[in-house]
Motif scaffolding. Sequence first.
Motif, short mmCIF file in Angstrom:
data_model
loop_
_atom_site.label_atom_id
_atom_site.label_comp_id
_atom_site.label_asym_id
_atom_site.label_seq_id
_atom_site.Cartn_x
_atom_site.Cartn_y
_atom_site.Cartn_z
N ALA A 75 -47.99 -6.84 -2.03
CA ALA A 75 -47.72 -8.25 -2.34
C ALA A 75 -48.81 -9.10 -1.68
CB ALA A 75 -46.35 -8.67 -1.83
N ILE A 76 -48.91 -10.34 -2.14
CA ILE A 76 -49.89 -11.27 -1.57
C ILE A 76 -49.15 -12.49 -1.04
CG2 ILE A 76 -51.91 -12.72 -2.02
CD1 ILE A 76 -52.65 -10.82 -4.29
N ALA A 77 -49.36 -12.78 0.23
CA ALA A 77 -48.76 -13.96 0.86
C ALA A 77 -49.84 -15.03 1.01
CB ALA A 77 -48.19 -13.60 2.23
N TYR A 78 -49.48 -16.27 0.75
CA TYR A 78 -50.44 -17.35 0.88
C TYR A 78 -49.78 -18.57 1.53
CZ TYR A 78 -48.18 -19.44 -3.23
OH TYR A 78 -47.26 -19.99 -4.09
N THR A 79 -50.58 -19.38 2.19
CA THR A 79 -50.07 -20.61 2.80
C THR A 79 -49.78 -21.63 1.72
OG1 THR A 79 -51.38 -20.20 4.78
CG2 THR A 79 -50.53 -22.43 4.47
N PRO A 105 -46.06 -9.15 -6.61
CA PRO A 105 -45.53 -10.50 -6.35
C PRO A 105 -46.35 -11.29 -5.33
CG PRO A 105 -44.24 -8.89 -5.16
CD PRO A 105 -45.22 -8.11 -5.97
N THR A 106 -46.09 -12.58 -5.29
CA THR A 106 -46.65 -13.45 -4.25
C THR A 106 -45.51 -13.99 -3.39
OG1 THR A 106 -46.55 -15.41 -5.66
CG2 THR A 106 -48.61 -14.16 -5.66
N ILE A 107 -45.84 -14.35 -2.16
CA ILE A 107 -44.87 -14.97 -1.25
C ILE A 107 -45.51 -16.23 -0.69
CG2 ILE A 107 -43.37 -14.64 0.75
CD1 ILE A 107 -45.14 -11.59 -0.30
N SER A 108 -44.86 -17.36 -0.88
CA SER A 108 -45.35 -18.61 -0.31
C SER A 108 -44.86 -18.71 1.13
CB SER A 108 -44.89 -19.81 -1.13
OG SER A 108 -43.48 -19.84 -1.25
N LEU A 311 -42.23 -10.14 6.32
CA LEU A 311 -40.84 -10.34 6.74
C LEU A 311 -40.01 -10.92 5.61
CD1 LEU A 311 -41.35 -11.84 10.32
CD2 LEU A 311 -40.79 -9.47 9.72
N ARG A 312 -40.55 -11.91 4.92
CA ARG A 312 -39.80 -12.59 3.87
C ARG A 312 -39.71 -11.74 2.60
NH1 ARG A 312 -37.77 -17.14 4.65
NH2 ARG A 312 -38.13 -18.17 6.64
N ARG A 322 -45.41 -18.37 -9.62
CA ARG A 322 -45.70 -19.80 -9.76
C ARG A 322 -46.66 -20.23 -8.66
NH1 ARG A 322 -40.07 -22.52 -9.21
NH2 ARG A 322 -39.88 -20.81 -7.69
N ILE A 323 -47.51 -21.21 -8.97
CA ILE A 323 -48.41 -21.77 -7.96
C ILE A 323 -47.65 -22.89 -7.26
CG2 ILE A 323 -50.58 -23.00 -7.55
CD1 ILE A 323 -51.70 -21.61 -10.03
N LEU A 324 -47.24 -22.62 -6.01
CA LEU A 324 -46.40 -23.55 -5.27
C LEU A 324 -47.12 -24.03 -4.01
CD1 LEU A 324 -43.05 -21.54 -5.41
CD2 LEU A 324 -43.68 -23.49 -6.84
N VAL A 325 -47.29 -25.34 -3.88
CA VAL A 325 -47.83 -25.89 -2.63
C VAL A 325 -46.95 -27.06 -2.20
CG1 VAL A 325 -50.20 -25.18 -3.06
CG2 VAL A 325 -49.46 -27.43 -3.81
N HIS A 326 -46.76 -27.20 -0.90
CA HIS A 326 -45.93 -28.26 -0.32
C HIS A 326 -46.70 -28.86 0.86
CE1 HIS A 326 -42.70 -26.36 -2.64
NE2 HIS A 326 -43.07 -25.22 -2.08
N PRO A 327 -47.56 -29.86 0.63
CA PRO A 327 -48.41 -30.40 1.69
C PRO A 327 -47.66 -30.90 2.92
CG PRO A 327 -49.16 -31.16 -0.46
CD PRO A 327 -47.85 -30.48 -0.68
#
Length: 337
Positions: A75-79, A105-108, A311-312, A322-327
Amino acid sequence: MRILGIETSCDDTGISVYDSIEGILFNKVFSQFNSYNSYGGIVPELASRKHLEVLSKLIQNSFEEFNLDKNSINAIAYTAGPGLTGSLLIGASLAVALAFSLNIPTISVNHMEGHLLTPMLEDKKPKFPFIGLLVSGGHTQLINARGIGEYELLGESLDDAAGEVFDKVAKLLGLKYPGGSNLSKLAESGVRKNFCFPKPMINQKNLNFSFSGLKTFVSNVIKKEKFDFQTRANIAKEFEHVIVEILVEKSKRALEKLNYTTLVVSGGVSINKVLRKKLNNMMNIRKGKVFYSRPELCSDNGVMIAYVGMLRFRKFKSFDLRILVHPRWSITELKSI
């Protein structure tokens, strides 16, 4: 399980692969700080463009250097936040595109949770519950950490963060960016008690911080004083002392309030030697324990994102592309594990 972590919340481009059995397989950070000396601080548009330029190359070169197969990644985790919108979007977009191509999958990941849990990568790990002191260029927070994802905000900076004020005062002293580390080096040559600086909110019962007034006071002092080396060093010494004393006193009150015996200190400012010494002394007196990350993991990096992502992912196992960002993503909005 192997997780690729991507960190692009601000100006550092960080990538890492964390293996649940072997630990950190690699950790690479491309820093942009030399690009901003003439500006005296980060330029968001330039930061996001540099992420776009170097991120994919950094991933490709690192996998080749450490002889890793991209297909070994689970999986790929991103900030996803908090951070600069443009920078976050670069990391999120590439993470989702690469995950789609690999059918994984990705993990935000929340940037602050990444910092908070980084000391758990060390041999001696903190145990919940604990007080978390998060001190970086963008945040100064005291957190009641009851468990992973179970966070209560006890206090935070009402204006400039501690790291931000370090950088701004360093600029006033004629030091290059990033200012915090350069100011601390200058302070080593300084002498205490040549100046008397205010300690904002230190006598208030709440656990909030305020540093902008201190910054303005120091700025006015700098304008009035002779700009020789020793005077600058003395100012840096006293300024650092005041910041550290405020952080230590507020941390002590948070521990007393909840009757905790464990303190976890994270973020770029946590590398400060004076801060560590004062916190160590305070916790020894209280017969408690304080935990830090190794110096290279105090600033922004991909390891902390990969670790929290693992962990998540273990808990939720969601396949989200989905491309999710929360500044402005608060650490208190996270789901518990």
